[in-house]
Design a protein around this motif. Structure first.
Motif, PDB file in Angstrom:
ATOM      1  N   GLU A 173       0.820  -1.210   0.000  1.00  0.00           N
ATOM      2  CA  GLU A 173       0.000   0.000   0.000  1.00  0.00           C
ATOM      3  C   GLU A 173       0.856   1.263   0.000  1.00  0.00           C
ATOM      4  O   GLU A 173       0.496   2.258  -0.623  1.00  0.00           O
ATOM      5  CB  GLU A 173      -0.954   0.007   1.204  1.00  0.00           C
ATOM      6  N   ILE A 174       2.002   1.222   0.686  1.00  0.00           N
ATOM      7  CA  ILE A 174       2.897   2.379   0.676  1.00  0.00           C
ATOM      8  C   ILE A 174       3.391   2.643  -0.737  1.00  0.00           C
ATOM      9  O   ILE A 174       3.399   3.789  -1.208  1.00  0.00           O
ATOM     10  CB  ILE A 174       4.073   2.154   1.658  1.00  0.00           C
ATOM     11  N   VAL A 175       3.778   1.582  -1.443  1.00  0.00           N
ATOM     12  CA  VAL A 175       4.235   1.746  -2.825  1.00  0.00           C
ATOM     13  C   VAL A 175       3.109   2.298  -3.699  1.00  0.00           C
ATOM     14  O   VAL A 175       3.328   3.188  -4.521  1.00  0.00           O
ATOM     15  CB  VAL A 175       4.771   0.405  -3.380  1.00  0.00           C
ATOM     16  N   LYS A 176       1.895   1.821  -3.497  1.00  0.00           N
ATOM     17  CA  LYS A 176       0.753   2.318  -4.284  1.00  0.00           C
ATOM     18  C   LYS A 176       0.503   3.797  -4.022  1.00  0.00           C
ATOM     19  O   LYS A 176       0.229   4.561  -4.960  1.00  0.00           O
ATOM     20  CB  LYS A 176      -0.511   1.518  -3.953  1.00  0.00           C
ATOM     21  N   VAL A 177       0.562   4.221  -2.776  1.00  0.00           N
ATOM     22  CA  VAL A 177       0.314   5.623  -2.438  1.00  0.00           C
ATOM     23  C   VAL A 177       1.374   6.521  -3.063  1.00  0.00           C
ATOM     24  O   VAL A 177       1.059   7.562  -3.661  1.00  0.00           O
ATOM     25  CB  VAL A 177       0.249   5.820  -0.907  1.00  0.00           C
ATOM     26  N   ILE A 178       2.637   6.126  -2.955  1.00  0.00           N
ATOM     27  CA  ILE A 178       3.720   6.922  -3.536  1.00  0.00           C
ATOM     28  C   ILE A 178       3.579   6.968  -5.055  1.00  0.00           C
ATOM     29  O   ILE A 178       3.785   8.014  -5.688  1.00  0.00           O
ATOM     30  CB  ILE A 178       5.098   6.350  -3.118  1.00  0.00           C
ATOM     31  N   GLN A 179       3.185   5.852  -5.648  1.00  0.00           N
ATOM     32  CA  GLN A 179       2.994   5.802  -7.098  1.00  0.00           C
ATOM     33  C   GLN A 179       1.838   6.706  -7.526  1.00  0.00           C
ATOM     34  O   GLN A 179       1.928   7.411  -8.535  1.00  0.00           O
ATOM     35  CB  GLN A 179       2.731   4.361  -7.524  1.00  0.00           C
TER      36      GLN A 179
END
Length: 170
Positions: free
Chosen positions: A101-107
């Motif tokens: 989810e962290i990667v998705k938010v940053i993306q």
């Protein structure tokens, strides 16, 4: 309807609605039971809950996510302690989902900046681009190449192999 329509294709609707043919003059028992339940159970309970919510509105509790206590990692478990193994595996899966989810938010932030800035995003979104590269590199180094059946044990073995390769290079 227009005057020149084809009556076979578009028949005119009936001019009057048919009268309901009731078999009995008694009222519907399901309707009576539903009204009885509503006024005797549902309405008082709902009213009571609304009153309680109004009284305790000063202390609102937000349930955004469930908080789990941190459990020992797989390396800290005693040999043969299967409960500890299971808890460590579940902790790893939660961490894995959080990292996804962290990667998705940053993306999403990077994509929004790219959309906002247009062709000059590479210089205007430099901070977001660097943050995304850093996060995706960390995610790839930890969870990459684990396959579809990833687990805490596989991730630990990957970390061990990476550490051994670094020691051999040094």
């Amino acid at each position: 309807m227009p005057k020149d329509h084809d009556k076979d294709v578009y028949p005119e609707p009936p001019s009057r609605t048919p009268v309901e043919d009731r078999q009995s003059s008694l009222p519907n028992p399901a309707l009576i039971l539903s009204k009885l339940f509503y006024y005797s159970v549902d309405l008082p309970v709902t009213t009571f809950r609304v009153c309680l919510a109004c009284l305790s509105s000063g202390k609102k509790s937000h349930y955004y996510h469930q908080k789990f206590r941190r459990v020992p990692e797989l390396t800290q478990c005693q040999e043969g302690d299967y409960v500890c193994y299971y808890e460590a595996e579940m902790q790893w899966r939660r961490d894995y989902k959080v990292d996804q989810e962290i990667v998705k938010v940053i993306q999403e932030r990077l994509r929004a900046c790219q959309q906002r800035e247009g062709p000059s995003y590479s210089q205007n979104c430099y901070k977001e681009l660097q943050q995304f590269e850093q996060v995706s590199k960390a995610f790839q180094s930890r969870y990459g190449d684990l396959g579809a059946y990833a687990s805490a044990r596989k991730c630990l073995m990957k970390q061990k192999e990476r550490m051994m390769a670094e020691q051999q290079q040094a």
